[in-house]
Design an enzyme around this catalytic site. Structure first.
Site, PDB file in Angstrom:
ATOM      1  N   GLU A   1      33.832  37.174  45.588  1.00 27.89           N
ATOM      2  CA  GLU A   1      33.590  36.677  44.233  1.00 27.89           C
ATOM      3  C   GLU A   1      34.567  35.553  43.891  1.00 27.89           C
ATOM      4  O   GLU A   1      35.775  35.726  43.969  1.00 27.89           O
ATOM      5  CB  GLU A   1      33.717  37.844  43.239  1.00 27.89           C
ATOM      6  CG  GLU A   1      32.608  38.868  43.448  1.00 27.89           C
ATOM      7  CD  GLU A   1      32.947  40.252  42.945  1.00 27.89           C
ATOM      8  OE1 GLU A   1      33.790  40.380  42.035  1.00 27.89           O
ATOM      9  OE2 GLU A   1      32.367  41.226  43.457  1.00 27.89           O
TER      10      GLU A   1
ATOM     11  N   GLU B   1      30.172  44.607  44.984  1.00 28.62           N
ATOM     12  CA  GLU B   1      31.095  44.989  46.051  1.00 28.62           C
ATOM     13  C   GLU B   1      30.464  45.913  47.084  1.00 28.62           C
ATOM     14  O   GLU B   1      30.801  45.841  48.273  1.00 28.62           O
ATOM     15  CB  GLU B   1      32.346  45.652  45.460  1.00 28.62           C
ATOM     16  CG  GLU B   1      33.281  44.685  44.725  1.00 28.62           C
ATOM     17  CD  GLU B   1      32.859  44.370  43.303  1.00 28.62           C
ATOM     18  OE1 GLU B   1      31.858  44.955  42.833  1.00 28.62           O
ATOM     19  OE2 GLU B   1      33.516  43.545  42.643  1.00 28.62           O
TER      20      GLU B   1
ATOM     21  N   HIS C   1      43.308  47.688  37.284  1.00 30.96           N
ATOM     22  CA  HIS C   1      43.667  46.479  38.031  1.00 30.96           C
ATOM     23  C   HIS C   1      45.077  46.563  38.605  1.00 30.96           C
ATOM     24  O   HIS C   1      45.727  45.546  38.808  1.00 30.96           O
ATOM     25  CB  HIS C   1      43.592  45.230  37.136  1.00 30.96           C
ATOM     26  CG  HIS C   1      42.202  44.829  36.751  1.00 30.96           C
ATOM     27  ND1 HIS C   1      41.459  45.526  35.835  1.00 30.96           N
ATOM     28  CD2 HIS C   1      41.414  43.810  37.153  1.00 30.96           C
ATOM     29  CE1 HIS C   1      40.278  44.940  35.689  1.00 30.96           C
ATOM     30  NE2 HIS C   1      40.220  43.893  36.472  1.00 30.96           N
TER      31      HIS C   1
HETATM   32  C1  LIG Z   1      33.925  45.734  40.050  1.00 24.61           C
HETATM   33  C2  LIG Z   1      34.540  44.476  39.572  1.00 24.61           C
HETATM   34  N1  LIG Z   1      34.402  43.359  40.314  1.00 24.61           N
HETATM   35  C3  LIG Z   1      34.959  42.201  39.902  1.00 24.61           C
HETATM   36  C4  LIG Z   1      35.684  42.136  38.749  1.00 24.61           C
HETATM   37  C5  LIG Z   1      36.348  40.828  38.301  1.00 24.61           C
HETATM   38  N2  LIG Z   1      35.624  40.289  37.146  1.00 24.61           N
HETATM   39  C6  LIG Z   1      36.013  40.560  35.893  1.00 24.61           C
HETATM   40  S1  LIG Z   1      34.964  39.924  34.754  1.00 24.61           S
HETATM   41  C7  LIG Z   1      33.998  39.253  35.958  1.00 24.61           C
HETATM   42  C8  LIG Z   1      32.788  38.457  35.595  1.00 24.61           C
HETATM   43  C9  LIG Z   1      31.834  39.229  34.737  1.00 24.61           C
HETATM   44  O1  LIG Z   1      30.769  38.410  34.376  1.00 24.61           O
HETATM   45  P1  LIG Z   1      29.761  38.859  33.266  1.00 24.61           P
HETATM   46  O2  LIG Z   1      29.281  40.242  33.565  1.00 24.61           O
HETATM   47  O3  LIG Z   1      28.723  37.807  33.122  1.00 24.61           O
HETATM   48  O4  LIG Z   1      30.620  38.987  31.945  1.00 24.61           O
HETATM   49  P2  LIG Z   1      31.348  37.825  31.122  1.00 24.61           P
HETATM   50  O5  LIG Z   1      32.722  37.700  31.701  1.00 24.61           O
HETATM   51  O6  LIG Z   1      30.555  36.609  31.268  1.00 24.61           O
HETATM   52  O7  LIG Z   1      31.398  38.340  29.727  1.00 24.61           O
HETATM   53  C10 LIG Z   1      34.486  39.551  37.229  1.00 24.61           C
HETATM   54  C11 LIG Z   1      33.888  39.125  38.495  1.00 24.61           C
HETATM   55  C12 LIG Z   1      35.817  43.323  38.014  1.00 24.61           C
HETATM   56  N3  LIG Z   1      36.548  43.374  36.906  1.00 24.61           N
HETATM   57  N4  LIG Z   1      35.227  44.468  38.438  1.00 24.61           N
END
Ligand SMILES: Cc1ncc(C[n+]2csc(CCOP(=O)(O)OP(=O)(O)O)c2C)c(N)n1
Ligand SMILES: Cc1ncc(C[n+]2csc(CCOP(=O)(O)OP(=O)(O)O)c2C)c(N)n1
Ligand SMILES: [Mg+2]
Ligand SMILES: [Mg+2]
Lengths: 317, 323, 317, 323
Positions: free
Chosen positions: B29, B58, B127
């Site tokens: 990612e 994942e 985290h």
């Molecule tokens: C399981 C997991 N994978 C990756 C992340 C890292 N991460 C945090 S927010 C995010 C993006 C989320 O995108 P979206 O669902 O569109 O929500 P937005 O941030 O746009 O509100 C990622 C990849 C995470 N917190 N948890």
């Protein structure tokens, strides 16, 4: 194709007998009744194309050109088995034939195949990868995840759902909402729903799906409606006790739709083959199965020390 | 030798190994943009065939790594935070760690998984986990936890060139720390502990993020006349049991420091190994300095209270010294 | 509703300032620009209905009736925070208000909400559960799994996708294939796609969705198209260095579509409210925000020993 | 007391607890029909509101358990084989084990997860793992591993009545074994080891499936004049450290037996605890008898070769006895 189908059937009937005679360790999930799917699909594939399979993997293994001797020896837990006795029935694999493995984790094939398809794409030589999976497996989220990645990355992968109306002991409609093919359509993936007991129909659907994937147009999806004649696993009668989850009539009605009988009749009635040719095939297959059993029985037991060499390559565990 | 940041050493290892072998591919990612700085610039150099952003999924990423590696590629998968290892755990535990054996050794699985671990930045429970012990339990994957820039670079190169799945645990809060890194092409062997500080009274086995507080403790202890030897296993699978025991044979006393939660931690295992193989040399109980069996709270003061630091290490050393 | 929206905006602008002043530990993901979604949806819910939220959860918390003082203190890491400083920005929750938690694991809310909806169904008193999630989260397989279970079990759950065109730093179309709403349609779930910057549109879509779920007709799905004005997290400028992933023009164009401005204008132009009323609201909100910050700043630091009491109920860890 | 099969004891506990508290609900794949026999008959008695088959989607099942438990139900989730815990690991490690802390204790999570573990039936690598050590590492979940019918029943009742997430590890290959079970309503406390065999020369700490070969070993050792004390922790979280150390203080020698893979196993952790708290009593190295760091092969002979049995236990005891 008939020979392949008949081979699968005979090998598995042999296994069923062997299991009930107490000759096979571990769990055995038979493919009997679904042969048309594996055979109709794999007919379009070469050794460099890859397939992933399920806990019910013998049919895929054989249809893709796996050696019945090596598979039988594996299920017998012998050193001469294709996985040297380390994997068993749920894990038969032959990478040299593009059979990247039966798998005991329902749904595991989706991601592995997607990764293999990525590799195929990077190799750039028009190989494809096929993921066989059950209707029950379609409820694992990795299915959707893999549809998404393979669509985005335009991967040469064909998802083949074998809908045999049961997910373990649960009737599919109690655990699977809607049409599985619609889940693929939602990604714009071309889908075909076919009679999985009709090898010609499966063959035809696969032809376009494989062409689509091979020419770089991305993933395709096939749902084949079929039925498993035997239990979820051979041992089920032992532990389900008095709790049958399907009726004898149902099984009987599907026996009538047997893909082998059907194909045999089609071949004969269309004059594509005569009785004598088919008899020849059947005799040949019976010999191969006998040979496979003999090979399995005579094989040395698995090497107990091997496990320490195999966990890692060139490193002790 | 040149002084480099930890994260920069990782970045260089990725550049050099991708340059060296075109079968190396990297995905995950937002690896194209790079949150931690470890994958910065790779896209530009190697293009999207070899560096790819993935969707958030994942469970599929770990499985894809297996499929692509079994098909001949050297796969580097970036999992971002080590807590997301849990999200992709199925294909790690059921496939990556088992497929080679199950197939009778038909395949190799050259996979390197990067994940940032450790607390200390108020990133809260989801985290902040240090979970190398879980991976050690699986049996079929290597686990490395470099504590400094040179080891980060050298171990990552060994991982990528190797033929077995390896988890490369990045000390995410330590990305900015500087260290000397050899200028020439080098690799650091797996299974060889280092002794970054020699001593004679007590052995401190310390892992990854814990080296920094360990060095601080060693300094204070020296002022009190205690000569501590620091052993950094560097790789947890394979584990240099002999190297660890050798030091204990010299000192007779040992403290194991690990940012894992205590139960079934790497510290527990190392203590168990010493209690077996090094027993005859032991003059005192083996103490563990670990995170208590809790998850990380958010508030900085509460987090600091459960995170092992120099004070806890000093206290444990004094205890085994009988002071 | 305007008051709620304005409250979210002001609280978050305050947080942004606080973060950049170095007053907040940890990561802060702001909802600024998406306020219409949380408010339009939560207007239909009572305290006994449940919502699950994401890493970007302040807006949902406030819209569902959470107390800004308690939230602010939480983000400050204080004992007086709603989670006693144990959770922080990514984990604000108030079960007494049906806010079952922001979550740092993308996609975690799907299954938790499905479980909560099952509980609501068993309780039999017409409660519903709402799952807020991002477009990026829709790529997690648990999304599909939860759609399947909730359809099969006819659960009173509403899935609300906030499509803000980014999944972390990835433009959505690079990581999300097809239309997310089609993934829900594949299960026969009623879907509505609305302008997420139009609080009235969100309100209307939610009205039917909530009615559907409340009267026992099963899950519903809403996709709200919107945009986050701030970065993925407040700290992003610090580590993304020179690598911007979106243009200033893009941000500017969405600023023009600000849901607050829009609703304010609508209210004024339709004579639903006059300037003075709105000014009153805004003054009141500013006071509440000031009060919240004061409350947070004056709060005692978190209790360091609490963690040992809270891991388990009535048991030491 | 009545002699009952292990699996029957579990089945009875489920019946009695569901009868006792109507907030208890149970779900999982094919729990209505029951593969292991532990949930047999529940559907008929309690109906589909309280007993539900689920689709195959472990990642969602574990998350649903959290959601339903946080909403006031006592949830029993059947995961079938313990390997499928990996499939549903995200919500276990990131939610179940953390949510109570993260919310500042706003909720309780009365969840009992059943999973069948252990090798010995040629089920191969993906259906044979013993993985309680992974769960012990998480910190936020209880882990119990009953070795006999009475403990199975008593611990399951405690788990279901309890207010914290608990993993109930079923020794799936031992389901048919008989044992005495009290007839009255009873519960077995968490965190209290049992001593099913008293002795004076050596302590054998043995877990779950390993009790059977341990008893076989004890018999042989007795014939050789060695008096072994068997300690069964019964619950791994919470762990009765004092009870274990007490026995070691008596005997001075200890072997820990565990079907886990060795690295970071329960055996490692117990050894580490003894090497700390019980050090002064120790007369010999602490030996571990565990599965080597491999996954289970399919062939019965190969499987038997890596699975600890009486012979390995005897050899370890003789080693610590200096014979
Ligand atoms: C399981 C997991 N994978 C990756 C992340 C890292 N991460 C945090 S927010 C995010 C993006 C989320 O995108 P979206 O669902 O569109 O929500 P937005 O941030 O746009 O509100 C990622 C990849 C995470 N917190 N948890
Ligand atoms: C992750 C996981 N969950 C559960 C199981 C147990 N299990 C084995 S096969 C099966 C049913 C699979 O159904 P389907 O995909 O329709 O395949 P079929 O058996 O009908 O061929 C289940 C639940 C498993 N092996 N792996
Ligand atoms: Mg099926
Ligand atoms: Mg988004």
């Amino acid at each position: 194709m008939y020979e392949q189908m008949f081979l699968i059937r005979c090998v598995e009937e042999q296994m069923s007998a062997d299991f009930h005679a107490g000759n096979l360790p571990g769990a055995v999930h038979l493919y009997i009744g679904q042969e048309a799917v594996a055979v109709g699909v794999c007919e379009h594939l070469s050794d460099t194309d890859k397939i992933s399979s399920t806990h019910r993997g013998h049919g895929h293994f054989l249809a893709k050109g796996g050696d019945p001797k090596l598979m039988m020896a594996e299920v017998y837990g012998k050193k001469t088995g294709i996985c040297q006795g380390m994997g068993g029935s749920m894990h038969v694999a032959d990478f040299s034939k593009g059979i990247i493995g039966a798998n005991g984790i329902v749904g595991a094939g989706f991601a592995i195949t997607t990764g293999a398809a990525w590799a195929a794409q990077l190799d750039g030589d028009n190989k494809v990868a096929v993921c066989f999976f059950g209707d029950g497996a379609a409820n694992q989220g990795v299915f959707m995840e893999s549809l998404n990645v393979s669509t985005l990355w335009n991967l040469p992968v064909i998802f083949v759902c074998e809908h045999n109306t049961y997910s373990e002991f649960s009737p599919s409609d109690t655990v699977t909402a809607g049409q599985i093919s619609d889940r693929a359509s939602a990604f714009g993936i071309p889908v075909e729903v076919v009679d999985g007991n009709d090898v010609v129909a499966v063959w035809q659907a696969t032809k376009s799906a494989v062409e689509h994937a091979r020419n770089g147009s991305g993933p395709a999806f096939i749902e084949a409606k079929t039925y498993r004649i035997h239990g979820h696993l051979e041992a089920e009668k032992l532990f389900l006790g008095g709790g049958p989850y399907r009726s004898d009539e149902e099984i009987e009605s599907w026996r009538k739709k047997c893909p082998l009988k059907r194909f045999r009749n089609d071949l004969l009635s269309s004059d594509a083959a005569c009785e004598a040719e088919i008899d020849d095939i059947e005799t040949r297959v019976h010999e191969r199965v006998e040979e496979a059993v003999k090979f399995a029985q005579e094989g040395e037991p698995a090497d107990e020390n091997l496990v320490f060499d195999l966990m890692f390559l060139g490193q002790k565990p | 030798m040149t002084r480099k940041r930890y994260i920069q050493a990782i970045n260089e290892a990725l550049f050099e190994e991708m340059e060296r072998d075109e079968k190396v591919i990297l995905f995950g990612e937002d690896v194209e943009i790079s949150m931690f700085g470890d994958t910065t610039g790779l896209l530009k150099r190697f293009g999207r065939n070899r560096i790819r952003n993935s969707p958030i999924c994942e469970a599929t990423l770990t499985g894809m790594a297996v499929g692509a590696a079994a098909s001949g590629y050297r796969v580097v998968l970036h999992m971002m935070f080590s807590n997301f290892i849990y999200t992709g755990f199925d294909a790690i535990a059921n496939q990556m760690a088992k497929l080679r054996l199950m197939t009778g050794g038909q395949i190799k699985l050259p996979i390197t998984v990067l994940a940032g671990y450790g607390a200390g930045s108020s990133n809260a429970a989801q985290h902040s986990d240090t979970n190398h012990a879980l991976l050690m339990q699986l049996g079929g994957v290597n686990v490395v936890a470099p504590a400094n820039s040179a080891d980060a670079k050298g171990l990552l190169k060994t991982a990528i060139r190797g033929d077995n799945p390896t988890f490369f645990m990045e000390a995410v809060g330590r990305g900015g720390e500087m260290g000397e890194v050899p200028d020439e092409d080098f690799t650091t062997p797996f299974g060889v502990a280092s002794v970054p500080h020699a001593g004679s009274d007590v052995t401190i086995v310390s892992i990854g993020t814990m080296l920094k507080p360990t060095f601080a403790a060693v300094k204070v202890l020296a002022e009190q006349g205690i000569s501590a030897e620091v052993v950094d296993p560097r790789t947890l699978v394979p584990l240099d049991e002999d190297g660890i025991v050798r030091s204990v044979q010299k000192t007779g006393r040992v403290v194991v420091v690990d940012e894992s939660r205590d139960r079934c931690s790497a510290a527990s295992h190392i203590a168990a190994v010493i209690a077996d193989k090094g027993f005859s040399a032991l003059k005192a109980p083996i103490k563990r300095v670990t995170v208590p069996n809790v998850c990380m709270p958010y508030a900085p003061n509460a987090e600091a209270a459960v995170l092992p630091g120099a004070d806890e290490i000093i206290a444990a050393v004094l205890a085994v010294m009988g002071r």
